[in-house]
Enzyme design. Structure first.
Site, PDB file in Angstrom:
ATOM      1  N   TYR A 183     -24.221  17.887 -17.061  1.00  0.00           N
ATOM      2  CA  TYR A 183     -23.325  16.784 -16.704  1.00  0.00           C
ATOM      3  C   TYR A 183     -21.973  17.267 -16.176  1.00  0.00           C
ATOM      4  O   TYR A 183     -21.053  16.490 -16.017  1.00  0.00           O
ATOM      5  CB  TYR A 183     -23.098  15.865 -17.911  1.00  0.00           C
ATOM      6  N   LYS A 222     -33.608  24.991 -25.623  1.00  0.00           N
ATOM      7  CA  LYS A 222     -34.864  25.412 -25.006  1.00  0.00           C
ATOM      8  C   LYS A 222     -34.662  26.854 -24.532  1.00  0.00           C
ATOM      9  O   LYS A 222     -34.825  27.182 -23.348  1.00  0.00           O
ATOM     10  CB  LYS A 222     -35.182  24.457 -23.832  1.00  0.00           C
ATOM     11  N   ASP A 274     -38.255  19.722 -26.813  1.00  0.00           N
ATOM     12  CA  ASP A 274     -39.486  18.908 -26.792  1.00  0.00           C
ATOM     13  C   ASP A 274     -40.008  18.694 -28.208  1.00  0.00           C
ATOM     14  O   ASP A 274     -40.423  17.594 -28.583  1.00  0.00           O
ATOM     15  CB  ASP A 274     -40.553  19.543 -25.881  1.00  0.00           C
ATOM     16  N   ASP A 286     -27.715  13.318 -25.063  1.00  0.00           N
ATOM     17  CA  ASP A 286     -27.691  11.970 -24.506  1.00  0.00           C
ATOM     18  C   ASP A 286     -29.067  11.317 -24.687  1.00  0.00           C
ATOM     19  O   ASP A 286     -29.195  10.182 -25.169  1.00  0.00           O
ATOM     20  CB  ASP A 286     -27.334  12.064 -23.018  1.00  0.00           C
ATOM     21  N   ASP A 292     -30.393   8.411 -27.840  1.00  0.00           N
ATOM     22  CA  ASP A 292     -30.936   7.087 -27.503  1.00  0.00           C
ATOM     23  C   ASP A 292     -32.293   6.902 -28.180  1.00  0.00           C
ATOM     24  O   ASP A 292     -32.609   5.815 -28.695  1.00  0.00           O
ATOM     25  CB  ASP A 292     -31.100   6.928 -25.988  1.00  0.00           C
TER      26      ASP A 292
END
Ligand code: ATP
Length: 334
Positions: free
Chosen positions: A117, A165, A198, A222, A226
């Site tokens: 971002y 990751k 994941d 982010d 959610d």
């Protein structure tokens, strides 16, 4: 800053609660309303006017509603301007809500200033676009430190899960993971687990009750928060905070919900709880025990309202946004 879409409705309901807080506690809040967002861009020509920035700069904290298409020009800009590096999203199951379990209590600590971002994107040619992922040691250190400190201040078994990751993004996530391990050495009383992103997405659905503090980079945080919000009854239940060393901004984690805007049916819990996070932060920052107590009373009043069956549409009820605000406000007690 009421913001756009359901923002003004949520703000109105939240102000009822903050008014009652001032009646019940020795706290005087000087609340100044500022403009920002899509509506402001239409009427004023800019989504974040200079006077809004100046007013926020002169305040002790900012409480903000969601903004729509101009989010990058408002919230992303404010995060950078005030160096609000820690994106905090507590997710808890509350009574009488569609939470998948009754024992979820986790805290997302998301790096807020860099990663994918950062906004470093460019076109190589018309068919190839590149987005650079910036990860720095300093940003990893301060977010990991925030996460470990938060783990110490919570009631649960003290655990931090670092989500990354690093098996694929060896350099960027490798630096993040290694920095978390290094910071962990100063916190022998807090356990550190690591999960690939994941696996974390899967584990959140499988056993959300096992998580305490989750620390991660910007994009992963982010998305996963959610996902986590849906586990505790939906986006309307999820408050957020953007915290820096000197200033903090509090807001619901969701967007403007254009599908329900203006109907008076939005769940203001996200913003009411965000105002509680704000009072809690002010209490710690300025050693003001009245603010800390007031913050707890907001959460208690909310729980009591939910227990009494005060439920908005998303929670399976019919109570309107403003009536929900009234119901929480009337249950505030010192
Ligand atoms: P934006 O583009 O501004 O992010 P969006 O519709 O893509 O808006 P959200 O606003 O985050 O995304 O909301 C997704 C859906 O979740 C909404 O359509 C709405 O149905 C629901 N929702 C979000 N916030 C609330 C709330 N406070 N109360 C009830 N429902 C909500």
């Amino acid at each position: 800053m009421p913001g756009d879409g359901i923002g003004p409705e949520l703000t109105e309901a939240t102000l009822k609660v903050l008014t009652q807080i001032q009646n019940s506690f020795q706290i005087r809040l000087n609340i100044v309303q500022v403009e920002g967002g899509d509506q402001c861009a239409t009427t004023r020509g800019v989504p974040l006017p200079a006077e809004t920035i100046d007013t926020i700069r002169g305040a002790h904290a900012c409480l903000k509603g969601p903004v729509g298409e101009t989010a990058a020009d408002v919230i992303v800009k404010l995060r950078i301007l005030f160096d609000l590096y820690a994106g905090i999203r507590p997710l808890k199951s509350y009574p009488n809500t569609p939470a998948v379990r009754s024992d979820i209590d986790m805290l997302f600590v998301r790096e807020n200033t860099e990663g994918l971002y950062k906004g470093v994107e460019f076109a190589v040619n018309a068919d190839t676009m590149v987005c650079l992922r910036v990860i720095t040691k300093g940003a990893c250190e301060r977010i990991a430190t925030y996460a470990f400190e938060a783990a110490r201040s919570r009631r649960k078994a003290m655990n931090v899960t670092a989500v990354h990751k690093a098996n694929v993004m060896r350099k960027t996530d490798g630096l993040f993971a290694q920095t978390c391990r290094d910071v962990a050495k100063a916190y022998p009383d807090v356990t550190l687990d690591e999960l690939y992103v994941d696996a974390a997405a899967m584990q959140l659905v499988k056993a959300p009750q096992d998580f305490d503090v989750i620390v991660t980079t910007n994009l992963y945080g982010d998305i996963l928060s959610d996902e986590g919000a849906m586990l505790v009854g939906g986006l309307g239940m999820a408050p957020g905070a953007n915290i820096g060393d000197d200033f903090a901004l509090f807001e619901p984690i969701h967007g403007t919900a254009p599908d329900i805007a203006g109907k008076g049916v939005a769940n203001p819990t996200s913003m009411i709880l965000a105002s509680g996070l704000m009072l809690d932060w002010l209490g710690t920052k300025y050693s003001d025990s009245a603010c800390t107590k007031a913050a707890h009373s907001i959460e208690e009043a909310l729980i009591n309202a939910l227990k009494a069956g005060v439920l908005t549409q998303d929670l399976g009820g019919k109570v309107k946004t403003d009536a929900f605000g009234d119901a929480v406000a009337e249950r505030i007690s010192d």
